[in-house]
Design a protein around this motif. Structure first.
Motif, PDB file in Angstrom:
ATOM      1  N   ASP A   1      75.277  48.458  51.552  1.00  0.00           N
ATOM      2  CA  ASP A   1      74.729  47.902  50.312  1.00  0.00           C
ATOM      3  C   ASP A   1      73.550  46.981  50.575  1.00  0.00           C
ATOM      4  N   LEU A   2      73.557  46.327  51.731  1.00  0.00           N
ATOM      5  CA  LEU A   2      72.458  45.423  52.083  1.00  0.00           C
ATOM      6  C   LEU A   2      71.273  46.146  52.707  1.00  0.00           C
ATOM      7  N   GLY A   3      71.352  47.467  52.766  1.00  0.00           N
ATOM      8  CA  GLY A   3      70.213  48.253  53.239  1.00  0.00           C
ATOM      9  C   GLY A   3      70.260  48.632  54.700  1.00  0.00           C
ATOM     10  N   ALA A   4      71.372  48.382  55.408  1.00  0.00           N
ATOM     11  CA  ALA A   4      71.470  48.718  56.822  1.00  0.00           C
ATOM     12  C   ALA A   4      71.838  50.189  56.986  1.00  0.00           C
ATOM     13  N   ASN A   5      71.172  50.849  57.926  1.00  0.00           N
ATOM     14  CA  ASN A   5      71.537  52.221  58.229  1.00  0.00           C
ATOM     15  C   ASN A   5      72.703  52.226  59.220  1.00  0.00           C
ATOM     16  N   LYS A   6      73.151  53.411  59.644  1.00  0.00           N
ATOM     17  CA  LYS A   6      74.316  53.503  60.517  1.00  0.00           C
ATOM     18  C   LYS A   6      74.061  52.840  61.867  1.00  0.00           C
ATOM     19  N   TYR A   7      72.850  53.008  62.400  1.00  0.00           N
ATOM     20  CA  TYR A   7      72.521  52.402  63.686  1.00  0.00           C
ATOM     21  C   TYR A   7      72.557  50.881  63.597  1.00  0.00           C
ATOM     22  N   GLN A   8      71.977  50.330  62.545  1.00  0.00           N
ATOM     23  CA  GLN A   8      71.978  48.879  62.371  1.00  0.00           C
ATOM     24  C   GLN A   8      73.383  48.340  62.133  1.00  0.00           C
ATOM     25  N   THR A   9      74.205  49.106  61.411  1.00  0.00           N
ATOM     26  CA  THR A   9      75.587  48.676  61.178  1.00  0.00           C
ATOM     27  C   THR A   9      76.358  48.586  62.491  1.00  0.00           C
ATOM     28  N   ILE A  10      76.163  49.561  63.366  1.00  0.00           N
ATOM     29  CA  ILE A  10      76.871  49.560  64.645  1.00  0.00           C
ATOM     30  C   ILE A  10      76.380  48.428  65.549  1.00  0.00           C
ATOM     31  N   THR A  11      75.049  48.253  65.642  1.00  0.00           N
ATOM     32  CA  THR A  11      74.493  47.268  66.561  1.00  0.00           C
ATOM     33  C   THR A  11      74.648  45.830  66.065  1.00  0.00           C
ATOM     34  N   ARG A  12      74.660  45.627  64.739  1.00  0.00           N
ATOM     35  CA  ARG A  12      74.682  44.266  64.200  1.00  0.00           C
ATOM     36  C   ARG A  12      76.035  43.839  63.635  1.00  0.00           C
ATOM     37  N   VAL A  13      76.934  44.804  63.422  1.00  0.00           N
ATOM     38  CA  VAL A  13      78.249  44.473  62.866  1.00  0.00           C
ATOM     39  C   VAL A  13      79.363  44.850  63.845  1.00  0.00           C
ATOM     40  N   VAL A  14      79.419  46.135  64.218  1.00  0.00           N
ATOM     41  CA  VAL A  14      80.542  46.623  65.015  1.00  0.00           C
ATOM     42  C   VAL A  14      80.530  46.041  66.424  1.00  0.00           C
ATOM     43  N   ILE A  15      79.396  46.147  67.107  1.00  0.00           N
ATOM     44  CA  ILE A  15      79.332  45.694  68.505  1.00  0.00           C
ATOM     45  C   ILE A  15      79.571  44.193  68.642  1.00  0.00           C
ATOM     46  N   PRO A  16      78.897  43.323  67.869  1.00  0.00           N
ATOM     47  CA  PRO A  16      79.173  41.889  68.023  1.00  0.00           C
ATOM     48  C   PRO A  16      80.629  41.503  67.767  1.00  0.00           C
ATOM     49  N   MET A  17      81.271  42.172  66.797  1.00  0.00           N
ATOM     50  CA  MET A  17      82.637  41.800  66.448  1.00  0.00           C
ATOM     51  C   MET A  17      83.675  42.401  67.390  1.00  0.00           C
ATOM     52  N   SER A  18      83.264  43.329  68.248  1.00  0.00           N
ATOM     53  CA  SER A  18      84.222  43.970  69.161  1.00  0.00           C
ATOM     54  C   SER A  18      84.035  43.531  70.605  1.00  0.00           C
ATOM     55  N   LEU A  19      83.209  42.532  70.848  1.00  0.00           N
ATOM     56  CA  LEU A  19      82.962  42.097  72.220  1.00  0.00           C
ATOM     57  C   LEU A  19      84.218  41.530  72.875  1.00  0.00           C
ATOM     58  N   SER A  20      85.086  40.888  72.103  1.00  0.00           N
ATOM     59  CA  SER A  20      86.310  40.345  72.693  1.00  0.00           C
ATOM     60  C   SER A  20      87.201  41.459  73.227  1.00  0.00           C
ATOM     61  N   SER A  21      87.273  42.583  72.511  1.00  0.00           N
ATOM     62  CA  SER A  21      88.065  43.709  73.003  1.00  0.00           C
ATOM     63  C   SER A  21      87.403  44.361  74.215  1.00  0.00           C
ATOM     64  N   VAL A  22      86.078  44.352  74.255  1.00  0.00           N
ATOM     65  CA  VAL A  22      85.358  44.866  75.423  1.00  0.00           C
ATOM     66  C   VAL A  22      85.676  44.015  76.648  1.00  0.00           C
ATOM     67  N   LEU A  23      85.721  42.711  76.452  1.00  0.00           N
ATOM     68  CA  LEU A  23      86.069  41.799  77.542  1.00  0.00           C
ATOM     69  C   LEU A  23      87.477  42.092  78.058  1.00  0.00           C
TER      70      LEU A  23
END
Length: 288
Positions: free
Chosen positions: A190-212
């Motif tokens: 809704d804020l205008g982000a495409n799929k790539y931006q959603t993954i890089t700016r939402v999914v990846i930052p919020m999943s770093l703890s699980s990556v660790l």
């Protein structure tokens, strides 16, 4: 007239706190027996001489000095870190997109696919390592007329590590992504982000703890493994696990403890560096 303080009755919160404390006693005992005491003994052996005799015990750095002045030992440590780091990164490159794809499927499909991918966790690691060894022996016989041609190479060792420890990287990342609130993706769109931006700016930052978590669960056992080097290293490669095993077998407990501590410090450095990147630690929506 003297007013005596009234006796306070225990509240529900206090009762609940006491109840949880008593339930946690077995856990606290396990932490003390299986974690704190072994760590204390490891520190005692690493920084002292003749730790078995408390009368003649003496503080020393000789165990660490012996490790760092020996080129063979130091190269084994660096090789272990290198191979384990490469294996952990490959596991991450495979597990991360796979976990994201799985988390977007139907629940039944998720359960079936996750069970299939993690099925090798229920098989003995010796059998898995021997199975990978057999594959490399067949490839060696077919293309190089030598069944042991590929054994002991980086390719064989890293392949074995990835095959054995990939589920340990996948499970924490998948569990985290499966709990992400689906409204986050709709809000980003809704804020205008495409799929790539959603993954890089939402999914990846919020999943770093699980990556660790996944990184630690792969890096630590991979760097101290004995099975991989024994079956896929073919005796040509000596990693840190082999050094620790050799030290304990020869009765040099202080030296083995010093090696383990050096490896632990290296792991903590990696954890710290990854933690610095995690700006959303513990942020999970849709947990209820």
């Amino acid at each position: 007239m003297i007013n005596f303080p009234k006796k306070q009755l225990p509240t529900k919160s206090n009762k609940k706190l006491n109840y949880e404390f008593y339930l946690g006693i077995p856990f606290y005992l396990m932490i003390v027996i299986l974690v704190l005491i072994p760590i204390g003994l490891m520190l005692l052996y690493a920084f002292t001489t003749d730790a078995n005799n408390l009368v003649s015990i003496r503080f020393t750095f000789d165990n660490f000095i012996e490790f760092f002045v020996q080129p063979t030992f130091l190269s084994s440590m660096l090789e272990s870190v290198y191979l384990s780091l490469i294996s952990a990164l490959i596991c991450l490159l495979i597990a991360y997109p796979l976990a994201f794809i799985l988390s977007r499927r139907k629940l039944v499909t998720q359960k079936i696919l996750v069970s299939l991918i993690t099925s090798n966790m229920f098989i003995n690691s010796l059998l898995l390592a021997y199975a990978v060894r057999s594959i490399f022996e067949m490839i060696g016989n077919t293309f190089f007329n030598d069944s042991r041609y590929l054994l002991g190479t980086d390719l064989a060792i890293i392949t074995g590590m990835v095959y054995l420890y990939l589920p340990f990287m996948l499970l924490p990342i998948y569990t985290h992504m499966a709990k992400l609130d689906k409204n986050l993706f709709e809000s980003a769109e809704d804020l205008g982000a495409n799929k790539y931006q959603t993954i890089t700016r939402v999914v990846i930052p919020m999943s770093l703890s699980s990556v660790l978590t996944g990184f630690m669960m792969v890096f630590l056992p991979a760097s101290t493994t004995l099975v991989i080097t024994r079956y896929l290293g073919d005796g040509k490669r000596k990693m840190i696990g082999d050094l620790i095993d050799l030290a304990f077998k020869s009765g040099k407990f202080g030296y083995g403890a010093a090696i383990a501590l050096v490896l632990a410090v290296i792991l903590l450095i990696f954890v710290y560096l990854i933690k610095k990147l995690d700006k959303y630690e513990g942020v999970l929506a849709n947990e209820d």
